[in-house]
Design a protein around this motif. Structure first.
Motif: not given
Length: 105
Positions: A48-74
């Motif tokens: 993804a393109r992201c305007d915020t600097e995120l360090a490796e290992g950071t966990r983010i929560r992303v809302t996707l259609p159908v599946v809802g919120v998923v956790v992704a590790e950078v």
């Protein structure tokens, strides 16, 4: 070229990625909203393109259609792009249903 340097440029991921352009609702570890545009997806991760600097290992929560919120590790961050691996893969049926919703005109 040193063997470790070769690994930097070698992409050994075998999983197919689907190209998309999806503005997702996402939140960082501090619960602040992130500006995130997903450019490719697989059942196990995203780029993804992201305007915020995120360090490796950071966990983010992303809302996707159908599946809802998923956790992704950078896994990597470079020049306004990030690669994230989902904590739990998306099953194939749900993945293709989600992909259809994202690609729907």
């Amino acid at each position: 070229m040193a063997q470790s340097a070769q690994r930097i440029f070698h992409d050994d991921r075998a999983e197919h990625r689907d190209h998309v352009h999806w503005r997702a609702r996402a939140f960082g570890p501090d619960a602040r909203p992130l500006s995130l545009t997903i450019v490719n997806l697989s059942p196990h991760g995203l780029m993804a393109r992201c305007d915020t600097e995120l360090a490796e290992g950071t966990r983010i929560r992303v809302t996707l259609p159908v599946v809802g919120v998923v956790v992704a590790e950078v896994r990597w961050s470079l020049g306004g792009r990030i690669g994230g691996r989902f904590g739990q893969g998306i099953d194939r049926a749900s993945y293709y249903e989600m992909l259809a919703a994202i690609l729907r005109p």
